[in-house]
Design a protein around this motif. Structure first.
Motif, PDB file in Angstrom:
ATOM      1  N   TYR A   1      37.191  55.490  30.542  1.00  0.00           N
ATOM      2  CA  TYR A   1      38.230  55.588  29.507  1.00  0.00           C
ATOM      3  C   TYR A   1      38.554  54.197  28.995  1.00  0.00           C
ATOM      4  CZ  TYR A   1      42.582  57.155  27.254  1.00  0.00           C
ATOM      5  OH  TYR A   1      43.566  57.458  26.346  1.00  0.00           O
ATOM      6  N   ILE A   2      38.470  54.023  27.675  1.00  0.00           N
ATOM      7  CA  ILE A   2      38.681  52.717  27.050  1.00  0.00           C
ATOM      8  C   ILE A   2      40.033  52.693  26.355  1.00  0.00           C
ATOM      9  CG2 ILE A   2      37.680  53.276  24.800  1.00  0.00           C
ATOM     10  CD1 ILE A   2      36.276  50.587  24.808  1.00  0.00           C
ATOM     11  N   ALA A   3      40.692  51.537  26.366  1.00  0.00           N
ATOM     12  CA  ALA A   3      41.962  51.357  25.662  1.00  0.00           C
ATOM     13  C   ALA A   3      41.929  50.011  24.958  1.00  0.00           C
ATOM     14  CB  ALA A   3      43.142  51.429  26.629  1.00  0.00           C
ATOM     15  N   ILE A   4      42.043  50.055  23.631  1.00  0.00           N
ATOM     16  CA  ILE A   4      42.002  48.853  22.795  1.00  0.00           C
ATOM     17  C   ILE A   4      43.373  48.568  22.191  1.00  0.00           C
ATOM     18  CG2 ILE A   4      40.853  47.757  20.835  1.00  0.00           C
ATOM     19  CD1 ILE A   4      38.949  48.364  23.094  1.00  0.00           C
ATOM     20  N   THR A   5      44.005  49.606  21.657  1.00  0.00           N
ATOM     21  CA  THR A   5      45.363  49.524  21.116  1.00  0.00           C
ATOM     22  C   THR A   5      46.060  50.838  21.460  1.00  0.00           C
ATOM     23  OG1 THR A   5      44.812  50.522  18.974  1.00  0.00           O
ATOM     24  CG2 THR A   5      44.548  48.133  19.157  1.00  0.00           C
ATOM     25  N   ASP A   6      47.318  50.966  21.037  1.00  0.00           N
ATOM     26  CA  ASP A   6      48.040  52.210  21.301  1.00  0.00           C
ATOM     27  C   ASP A   6      47.332  53.423  20.721  1.00  0.00           C
ATOM     28  OD1 ASP A   6      50.089  51.022  22.727  1.00  0.00           O
ATOM     29  OD2 ASP A   6      51.380  50.749  20.981  1.00  0.00           O
ATOM     30  N   ASN A   7      46.714  53.255  19.555  1.00  0.00           N
ATOM     31  CA  ASN A   7      46.082  54.406  18.904  1.00  0.00           C
ATOM     32  C   ASN A   7      44.559  54.329  18.893  1.00  0.00           C
ATOM     33  OD1 ASN A   7      45.661  52.420  17.009  1.00  0.00           O
ATOM     34  ND2 ASN A   7      46.591  53.540  15.289  1.00  0.00           N
ATOM     35  N   ARG A   8      44.005  53.477  19.751  1.00  0.00           N
ATOM     36  CA  ARG A   8      42.541  53.395  19.857  1.00  0.00           C
ATOM     37  C   ARG A   8      42.171  53.478  21.333  1.00  0.00           C
ATOM     38  NH1 ARG A   8      40.677  48.270  16.517  1.00  0.00           N
ATOM     39  NH2 ARG A   8      38.607  49.132  16.925  1.00  0.00           N
ATOM     40  N   GLN A   9      42.209  54.701  21.838  1.00  0.00           N
ATOM     41  CA  GLN A   9      41.903  54.988  23.228  1.00  0.00           C
ATOM     42  C   GLN A   9      41.115  56.281  23.298  1.00  0.00           C
ATOM     43  OE1 GLN A   9      45.358  54.958  25.780  1.00  0.00           O
ATOM     44  NE2 GLN A   9      46.393  53.362  24.595  1.00  0.00           N
TER      45      GLN A   9
ATOM     46  N   PRO B   1      30.162  50.243  31.132  1.00  0.00           N
ATOM     47  CA  PRO B   1      31.274  49.722  30.324  1.00  0.00           C
ATOM     48  C   PRO B   1      31.346  48.196  30.395  1.00  0.00           C
ATOM     49  CG  PRO B   1      32.085  50.662  32.366  1.00  0.00           C
ATOM     50  CD  PRO B   1      30.605  50.883  32.378  1.00  0.00           C
ATOM     51  N   THR B   2      31.647  47.588  29.253  1.00  0.00           N
ATOM     52  CA  THR B   2      31.684  46.138  29.100  1.00  0.00           C
ATOM     53  C   THR B   2      33.046  45.696  28.599  1.00  0.00           C
ATOM     54  OG1 THR B   2      29.316  46.050  28.598  1.00  0.00           O
ATOM     55  CG2 THR B   2      30.650  44.197  27.865  1.00  0.00           C
ATOM     56  N   THR B   3      33.529  44.583  29.122  1.00  0.00           N
ATOM     57  CA  THR B   3      34.751  43.957  28.620  1.00  0.00           C
ATOM     58  C   THR B   3      34.452  42.489  28.349  1.00  0.00           C
ATOM     59  OG1 THR B   3      36.301  45.462  29.695  1.00  0.00           O
ATOM     60  CG2 THR B   3      37.093  43.257  29.231  1.00  0.00           C
ATOM     61  N   LEU B   4      34.873  42.001  27.175  1.00  0.00           N
ATOM     62  CA  LEU B   4      34.530  40.652  26.729  1.00  0.00           C
ATOM     63  C   LEU B   4      35.772  39.845  26.367  1.00  0.00           C
ATOM     64  CD1 LEU B   4      31.712  41.633  24.195  1.00  0.00           C
ATOM     65  CD2 LEU B   4      31.384  40.877  26.560  1.00  0.00           C
ATOM     66  N   ALA B   5      35.725  38.557  26.661  1.00  0.00           N
ATOM     67  CA  ALA B   5      36.645  37.582  26.076  1.00  0.00           C
ATOM     68  C   ALA B   5      35.772  36.607  25.290  1.00  0.00           C
ATOM     69  CB  ALA B   5      37.435  36.845  27.149  1.00  0.00           C
ATOM     70  N   ILE B   6      35.836  36.695  23.969  1.00  0.00           N
ATOM     71  CA  ILE B   6      34.934  35.931  23.107  1.00  0.00           C
ATOM     72  C   ILE B   6      35.667  34.720  22.543  1.00  0.00           C
ATOM     73  CG2 ILE B   6      33.646  35.993  20.943  1.00  0.00           C
ATOM     74  CD1 ILE B   6      32.765  38.769  21.585  1.00  0.00           C
TER      75      ILE B   6
ATOM     76  N   ASN C   1      44.325  40.770  19.143  1.00  0.00           N
ATOM     77  CA  ASN C   1      43.471  40.904  20.325  1.00  0.00           C
ATOM     78  C   ASN C   1      44.131  40.239  21.530  1.00  0.00           C
ATOM     79  OD1 ASN C   1      41.422  41.181  22.158  1.00  0.00           O
ATOM     80  ND2 ASN C   1      39.868  40.147  20.922  1.00  0.00           N
ATOM     81  N   ARG C   2      45.111  40.930  22.105  1.00  0.00           N
ATOM     82  CA  ARG C   2      45.833  40.415  23.268  1.00  0.00           C
ATOM     83  C   ARG C   2      45.358  41.064  24.562  1.00  0.00           C
ATOM     84  NH1 ARG C   2      47.807  35.563  22.031  1.00  0.00           N
ATOM     85  NH2 ARG C   2      49.690  35.572  20.756  1.00  0.00           N
ATOM     86  N   VAL C   3      45.089  42.365  24.526  1.00  0.00           N
ATOM     87  CA  VAL C   3      44.681  43.057  25.747  1.00  0.00           C
ATOM     88  C   VAL C   3      43.778  44.228  25.378  1.00  0.00           C
ATOM     89  CG1 VAL C   3      46.769  44.515  25.716  1.00  0.00           C
ATOM     90  CG2 VAL C   3      45.476  44.210  27.851  1.00  0.00           C
ATOM     91  N   HIS C   4      42.769  44.433  26.189  1.00  0.00           N
ATOM     92  CA  HIS C   4      41.910  45.606  26.077  1.00  0.00           C
ATOM     93  C   HIS C   4      41.219  45.790  27.410  1.00  0.00           C
ATOM     94  CE1 HIS C   4      38.270  43.060  25.761  1.00  0.00           C
ATOM     95  NE2 HIS C   4      39.035  42.252  25.032  1.00  0.00           N
ATOM     96  N   GLY C   5      40.681  46.977  27.621  1.00  0.00           N
ATOM     97  CA  GLY C   5      40.000  47.190  28.886  1.00  0.00           C
ATOM     98  C   GLY C   5      39.691  48.640  29.165  1.00  0.00           C
TER      99      GLY C   5
ATOM    100  N   VAL D   1      42.929  53.178  38.369  1.00  0.00           N
ATOM    101  CA  VAL D   1      42.879  51.713  38.341  1.00  0.00           C
ATOM    102  C   VAL D   1      42.547  51.264  36.933  1.00  0.00           C
ATOM    103  CG1 VAL D   1      41.525  49.704  39.075  1.00  0.00           C
ATOM    104  CG2 VAL D   1      42.328  51.337  40.778  1.00  0.00           C
ATOM    105  N   GLY D   2      43.232  50.236  36.462  1.00  0.00           N
ATOM    106  CA  GLY D   2      42.933  49.659  35.160  1.00  0.00           C
ATOM    107  C   GLY D   2      42.376  48.258  35.298  1.00  0.00           C
ATOM    108  N   PHE D   3      41.417  47.925  34.444  1.00  0.00           N
ATOM    109  CA  PHE D   3      40.823  46.584  34.388  1.00  0.00           C
ATOM    110  C   PHE D   3      41.064  46.052  32.986  1.00  0.00           C
ATOM    111  CE2 PHE D   3      37.550  43.497  33.499  1.00  0.00           C
ATOM    112  CZ  PHE D   3      37.361  42.827  34.699  1.00  0.00           C
ATOM    113  N   TRP D   4      41.797  44.926  32.873  1.00  0.00           N
ATOM    114  CA  TRP D   4      42.267  44.465  31.576  1.00  0.00           C
ATOM    115  C   TRP D   4      41.927  42.998  31.355  1.00  0.00           C
ATOM    116  CZ3 TRP D   4      43.540  48.716  29.271  1.00  0.00           C
ATOM    117  CH2 TRP D   4      44.067  49.770  30.022  1.00  0.00           C
ATOM    118  N   GLN D   5      41.471  42.715  30.148  1.00  0.00           N
ATOM    119  CA  GLN D   5      41.244  41.334  29.728  1.00  0.00           C
ATOM    120  C   GLN D   5      42.398  40.938  28.813  1.00  0.00           C
ATOM    121  OE1 GLN D   5      39.886  39.624  26.486  1.00  0.00           O
ATOM    122  NE2 GLN D   5      40.765  38.044  27.780  1.00  0.00           N
TER     123      GLN D   5
END
Length: 681
Positions: free
Chosen positions: A200-208, A297-302, A258-262, A270-274
């Motif tokens: 399950y991915i979460a990018i913003t409140d309305n993009r999950q 699943p991939t999480t990036l800090a670019i 782009n403050r938090v996603h994961g 369990v949540g994993f957040w960048q």
């Protein structure tokens, strides 16, 4: 007994629409709306422990245990919340967590080169106390690795603090005077998470959403579309994903957002957040867009890429050019929920942690002298007004404007700046602004105001020293203006979002963006133009047409055969009752994006050669293919002699003349025709 995972009421309808109840041999996943409970309180904080072995190092604070290769500094294990390792180590290619970069030789064309996961050659313990462990993994360039490694000195740092549910990482890149030149195309820190756990991915409140599996992207389960990143899921392992498109660019965010996603694992919860608490080390300013999390699943800090910008954002070094930059620190935060808690609490708690990280910036814990602390930084404050004499004779507070410091350049150069640091804020309702925590250095002050075209630049350089507090006083931005508005199309906000964005082809759907404000993120929208305008191009009639319905969001090429495209010419029809043929009229065209395009403008003669204006070939931001709704901003101010205009009906012809690819095209931000100043009352 059925297992239950609880979701907050506001997300429940979306989940029901996007997933099905899954049955396994052992259990049934049941979605319920139930009373909430809080996240697990962290266990009593123990001192941070460090264990170094011949081939690995382990940092353990009793909450999270981090394992890194020695001396490479590659993340091989993150133990947390009952999961022995949240990282995936069984991928065919990339595994675990790592810093990487993409580089090419000086003078190389394009934006891609050699990939390098930046393995260190030595490990040094920088800090080792019960409150903090900081490790440094360094790699020093030498001529023996010429052609194999980017000519940089790199110091990767990892920090674990007492009582914190996660860790931090930053890196110091340095190009010394004896090093050869090269191009730095990309650098980032990446995490490959367990594909059997994080769905399950979460990018913003309305993009999950729940996401497909990485195997679903591979043939024959997945069918590649117009470019490798976009895949149609034709036979996915989970049948509810059949017929959907997966494309990592659909999950991009602007720097300012782009403050938090994961990712979220549901067994155990369990949540994993960048988390990125500051944008000071990112390139391209607040609107620059980049990747976040995506399938694998991939999480990036670019930190550096050419995405949505092109070659302008590649960092190019000359032989012997001296440069140093600190990327980060960024925060990796892990959280967990007790049985019976709402899974949505993981996302809400991650957002709460963002606020804590932002309030703690600049961090006090980094041991490197290259990361200045609060008392070593400065502040700039002032008041910004905007005065457009054809809108209001009085200057108005530039409420909502973006004001920032970036390395010296010309007005607007900050969006192409790529070697220094940038510091931005927004203007309040009274016009006041304050930019804090600025690193020492020389800067220019820049601004742009939504609702007005162009860029502002303060006419004096600003030098920041430790503890400085500079008040620039009242600044007035006068946007480009020659005369009164005869007509306008769109909203000057550096985006094409207000124009007509079509529904996607039913064959290429991402259900997340159905009935979503970001519907422009659907795959293949460029192909819909030819379906809406199969033979004749778009014609827009001023005072009759509605740009929200009648102006396609991107001027793209029309497909006329397999792999064959033709350029398009759009028309703007308008009337002028009285033309002063001795005066000059001004056409302002602001572009939100351009990709290998040549915009040509003609007035009342579609075949005029040469055209009244040609931009030449501009842009490589590729925002059309990458669902970006904007790339870099362009502003063209075009003189139209009154002798070119007619009393009564007139037509402006806009041609995008390059036609070798479906992705060549432009997005308009705003178009305005101004009359002579003498017409202004």
């Amino acid at each position: 007994m059925p297992k239950s995972i609880f979701f907050s009421p506001e997300i429940f309808p979306f989940l029901v629409a996007c997933i099905k109840v899954k049955k396994t041999d052992e259990s049934v996943l049941v979605l319920q709306k139930e009373p909430t409970s809080t996240l697990n309180e962290p266990m009593a904080a123990t001192g941070v422990q460090l264990h170094i072995e011949a081939d690995h190092a382990v940092i353990d604070n009793g909450i999270v245990k981090v394992t890194l290769s020695n001396p490479g500094g590659l993340l091989r294990g993150i133990e947390y919340g009952g999961i022995d390792n949240v990282l995936e180590l069984n991928n065919q290619d990339l595994n675990g967590g790592f810093w990487d970069l993409n580089w090419s030789e000086a003078g190389s064309p394009g934006t891609r080169g050699k990939f390098d996961t930046i393995e260190g050659t030595s490990l040094k313990v920088i800090v080792q106390t019960e409150d903090q462990v900081e490790l440094s993994f360094t790699r020093i360039w030498s001529p023996s690795v010429k052609g194999d490694q980017a000519p940089l000195s790199i110091d990767k740092r990892f920090v674990v603090l007492r009582g914190f549910s996660g860790f931090y990482s930053y890196a110091i890149f340095e190009h010394l005077k004896d090093l050869p030149g090269f191009n730095l195309n990309t650098t980032r820190i990446a995490f490959m998470l367990r594909k059997d756990k994080f769905h399950y991915i979460a990018i913003t409140d309305n993009r999950q959403r729940f996401m497909p599996l990485p195997d679903d992207r591979l043939p024959p389960r997945g069918q590649q579309l117009a470019y490798p990143e976009a895949v149609l899921l034709v036979d996915p392992i989970e049948p509810e994903f059949k017929g959907q498109v997966d494309d990592k660019y659909q999950y991009s965010l602007e720097n300012k957002d782009n403050r938090v996603h994961g990712w979220i694992c549901f067994d155990p919860p369990v949540g994993f957040w960048q988390i990125t608490p500051s944008n000071e080390f990112r390139t391209g300013g607040p609107p620059k867009q980049d990747l976040t999390s995506h399938v694998n699943p991939t999480t990036l800090a670019i930190f550096v890429t050419s995405h949505y910008a092109g070659e302008d954002l590649i960092v190019k070094f000359e032989d012997g050019e001296v440069w140093k930059k600190v990327f980060g620190p960024v925060c990796i935060y892990l959280n967990s929920a007790p049985k019976g808690a709402e899974a949505q609490d993981l996302w809400d708690n991650a957002k709460e942690q963002v606020n804590k990280e932002v309030q703690s910036w600049p961090y006090t814990f980094p041991a490197s002298e290259d990361f200045p602390k609060t008392d070593q930084r400065g502040t700039v404050r002032g008041n910004l007004l905007v005065q457009d004499r054809c809108v209001n004779k009085e200057a108005m507070p530039a409420a909502g404007a973006y004001v920032g410091l970036a390395p010296p350049g010309n007005a607007g150069s900050w969006q192409r700046e790529n070697k220094g640091y940038q510091f931005w804020t927004t203007v309040d309702q009274s016009g006041s602004f304050a930019i804090s925590h600025i690193r020492p250095g020389d800067y220019n002050l820049y601004a742009w105001v939504p609702g007005f075209i162009g860029d502002y630049e303060y006419d004096a350089a600003i030098s920041i020293s430790p503890g400085s507090n500079i008040d620039v006083g009242e600044l007035v931005y006068e946007p480009p203006r020659d005369g009164p508005t005869l007509w306008e199309i769109g909203i000057p906000d550096r985006s094409a979002a207000e124009f007509y964005v079509p529904d996607p082809n039913p064959k290429y759907i991402n259900p997340l963006y159905v009935n979503h404000p970001d519907k422009f993120r659907q795959y293949g929208l460029w192909e819909r133009y030819a379906e809406l305008y199969p033979e004749e191009d778009l014609v827009y009639t001023v005072d009759v047409s509605d740009y929200k319905k009648d102006w396609f969001f991107a001027q793209v090429n029309r497909k006329v055969g397999e792999g064959t495209y033709t350029s398009t010419t759009w028309q703007i029809k308008f009337k002028i009752d009285n033309v002063d043929q001795t005066e000059t009229y001004k056409l302002r065209i602001a572009l939100a994006s351009a990709h290998n395009s040549d915009l040509q403008v003609r007035v009342n003669d579609e075949m005029a050669n040469p055209p009244l204006f040609s931009s030449g070939v501009i842009g490589t931001d590729n925002a059309i293919a990458r669902h970006g709704i904007h790339g870099l901003y362009w502003l063209f101010n075009i003189d139209i002699p009154g002798s070119e205009l007619l009393e009564g009906d007139n037509t402006i012809f806009l041609t995008q003349a390059k036609s070798s690819s479906p992705f060549q095209g432009i997005m308009y931000d705003y178009i305005r025709l101004e009359g002579p100043l003498s017409l202004n009352p």
